[in-house]
Design a protein around this motif. Sequence first.
Motif, PDB file in Angstrom:
ATOM      1  N   THR A 130       0.804  -1.227   0.000  1.00  0.00           N
ATOM      2  CA  THR A 130       0.000   0.000   0.000  1.00  0.00           C
ATOM      3  C   THR A 130       0.835   1.274   0.000  1.00  0.00           C
ATOM      4  O   THR A 130       0.262   2.367  -0.103  1.00  0.00           O
ATOM      5  N   VAL A 190      -7.842  -1.713   2.219  1.00  0.00           N
ATOM      6  CA  VAL A 190      -7.007  -2.032   1.050  1.00  0.00           C
ATOM      7  C   VAL A 190      -7.878  -2.092  -0.203  1.00  0.00           C
ATOM      8  O   VAL A 190      -7.497  -1.589  -1.273  1.00  0.00           O
ATOM      9  N   LEU A 244      -8.552   1.397  -1.289  1.00  0.00           N
ATOM     10  CA  LEU A 244      -7.391   2.021  -1.921  1.00  0.00           C
ATOM     11  C   LEU A 244      -7.241   1.559  -3.370  1.00  0.00           C
ATOM     12  O   LEU A 244      -7.004   2.366  -4.281  1.00  0.00           O
TER      13      LEU A 244
END
Length: 979
Positions: free
Chosen positions: A93, A132, A135
């Motif tokens: 990330t 996640v 994102l």
Amino acid sequence: MTDAASSVSRSVHPGEGGLLGRDAERRRVGSLLESARDGRGGALLLCGEPGIGKTALLETMASRAVSEGFRLLRVDGYEAESALPFASVHRLTIPLRGHLPVLPERQQLALQVATGAVDGPAPDRYLVGLGVLGLLASASTAPAPAGEAIPAGEAPPPIVCVVDDAHLLDAESLDVLAFVARRLEAERVALVFAARDELWVTERMAGLPVLRLGGLGTEAAVRLLKSVLREPIDTAAATRIADATGGSPLALIDLADELGVRQLTRSSVAVEPIPVGSRLEACYLRRIRGADPRLQAWLLVAAAESTGDVELVRAAARRLGLVDIVGDEAELAGLVELGASLSFRHPLVRSATYHGAPGAERRRAHRALSTEAEARGIVELAAWHAAKATVGTDEQVADRLERVADLAAHRGGLRSRASVLTQAAALTPPGPARNGRLVAAAEAALAAGAAGLAKSLADEVADEVAESGGTRGTGRAGGTGRAGGTSGAGGTSGAGEKALAALDPVTRGRLTKVRVDHTFFTAGPAVVRGAADMLAAAACFHGHDVGAEQDALLDAFHRALAVERQGREVTLPVLGRRLLDGAGLAHGVAGTILRALGTYILRPYREAVPELRAALDVVSGLTGADLMRYGAISIALTTALWDETATRDILERTAAAARERGSLPVLDTTLWILSLTLLHSGTPRLADQYVEQVRELRRAIGYEAEHVVNVALLAWSGGPRAQVEAAADAARAAGFGGVYASGVGALAVRDLAEGRYDDAYTRLKPLVDDPFLQVTPLEYPDFVEAASRGGRVAEAAGVVALLEDLATVNGSVWTRGVAQRSRALVSDDHEAEAHYAAAVATLRPTVLTVQLGRSHLVYGEWLRRARRRREAREHLRRAVEIFEGAGAPAFAQRARTELEATGQRLPAGQPREALDLTPQERTVARLAAAGRTNAEISATMFISTNTVDYHLRKIFQKLGVTSRRQLAGRLEESRAGVL
């Protein structure tokens, strides 16, 4: 566009034309990329033996993706990071940090805490997973934030995320990325994993499509072998070599480099086997041992430091007197690749280097690495290497590992905590400290869902205590006679019981709880002793930890509810007395609930109601983590009080809190309870929606959703009787008496709907004659209808009196409404009508939809028999509408039959469901109509905002609306139970 998500530098395969014999596999991954480009995200797990070509296929796919404009993210697994929670998530990330502000605040915080960026409450791994997912969805669709290398005004590229050596990821990252992979739906994202073909990997990644790579076909293998040899080889010999290696690409390439044409030709006809697998590793070992000793030592340091940190390896090597140029020599020898990070030619090279070295040399390398890691402030890595450098036990190193385990827990890494504590225990001398670490590891493993590991750790404690000769005391594993039992949790007995008595009381209590939790998690035969065993655990905590004792007592009540009448080794009066004793230990939420439950068990209902209301008031005021902790127990309080409004309010708020925090286990339990309670206080259709949410949730975490069956709902919704009975009997055989009783009760309701009153009476009679706490009174109205319609009016009247007494004491509209209906069923004709009308009037303003429908039905039936057909039709038509909207087909048919007997016939299937939406679409529609934003719906349903938008577009199209306001109006038009 490529992001350095991995610290390993790899050369991308030069092109698809260089990958031999993988046409079908290339098409499979190509199709995945094409779908992602078109906004249909997906995932794939590549499995296979070492050297079979997984990485080569990944590289080929990555090369194609980059050439087609994809953004490439990459992360590889490392052994040294396998106990560092969220380590791989952190690396993955880093390139996406600019999109963090688009996430809901709780998801932002969860990601930041998990990756060590900020301090905060330990996040649930699934909340991290949703972050996640958000994102990736944002990075693939939203305008690029400042700092990203995407020209202004251009649409962001689709993303391909490549995860190699997934079997070496830390447990939390593996869970998070598997969760993300399962939830990809309307994202421009492809996620591809490569891992060893091991059972535990496929189990942890259940629900993902799997592509297993075998060896190359003979033709492709021969072509590969010929292409890497420096001189021609006979085709027949090459074919024999290809067959002998099973088509392993790495074996073929390295054999060509190691042996040459002459030796390969001889090997093809020799008796000795051609080197593959472990034999190939031996070939690497011979090559390494033939190298300069300095080179061997440097390679060993590199092999011991599996994260690929070049600077750390060089520093540790210098500490051992090895200059940096030795690493360059290793690269020139073709054994490693050096760049931003270090990687071996292949895992077998690293394995040969490491395992081929003497133990003393390995420990020397780890000590150097530990010292350098500690100097750099890499606490977790320093402790890991220190443990690898230790022979026997070392309390100081064990303490360091325990601190690392605490750090893991602080970041939400429960699996990592279990793993590190297990290592710490192995380095701890036998005794209380070692036992405590093993039990703590078992607790963390259970909390992470690793039931098998938890059981093995608990057994290890028992075995070691038994071997040490501990025989103090003769009580059960959980404590003394306070529990009222004679056999231990999880089946421990005899010598094992005496041995466990040697543990200190608190450790013994914790161990008992672990065993009980494991038994219920795996549906072991000892579930019937669950309440008794938790009372034993509470006895262990007595005088040492008041909070743990009260929690154990509440858990004992929970376990009693699960098994109901099949509970063993403790009676309800004993349980009630223990709850009241525990209530007096400390004031607070737990004490208030214990007092209410204990009073309810032991005292007359009239005396219990004030205590139950006091406890309900306390629970109703809870929020957040406290609500999640006590929300489930509220069902006992609200059911005992017949408070349908509080039931929904508390459980729905508990579910919302669990969703917000990503606590899927709590959410799963809460949704399941809602699906059960709504059969009594709502509608089967609503209950089914909650079951569908449970299925969707279990898909997200990799379970087979098709196996989720609510036995009672199956009976209500018209499932085959034999199937319902088989499921109920199976639950009884497993000890879960609550599931069995709910199934039997629901079948009895089905009997009532179908006019099989004697059958309903036969099913309900044993339950009513052997009442169980708050559960049985809910069955009183059904029993009254069965008994009265079967000619047992006097017996039914006795139960009606019980219902009326309950209504008088608790003041519940629900109780009063069904009591009025029940009184009507046993009354003479000149008295019955007033009670029927009162029941309808009482239940009409409530959410007790099916109860209202049943009141209309029996009132209409009574009116028809009184030859008042016009009035009967009004109530019977309303009953048909309610039952068909509520998803109660058997009652709908009974009402329709009665209506036809009045001379009126409704068109078949009317009124039918107006909204043709899937369960997931219904949930999205309901939340959107209630004013939830896409981000809020995303967090509620564990899907991305892209997927929410995708579903809303479909919903608007199906319903012919263009705004959320119109959607709310459309749903309001279909309010009669459809949604």
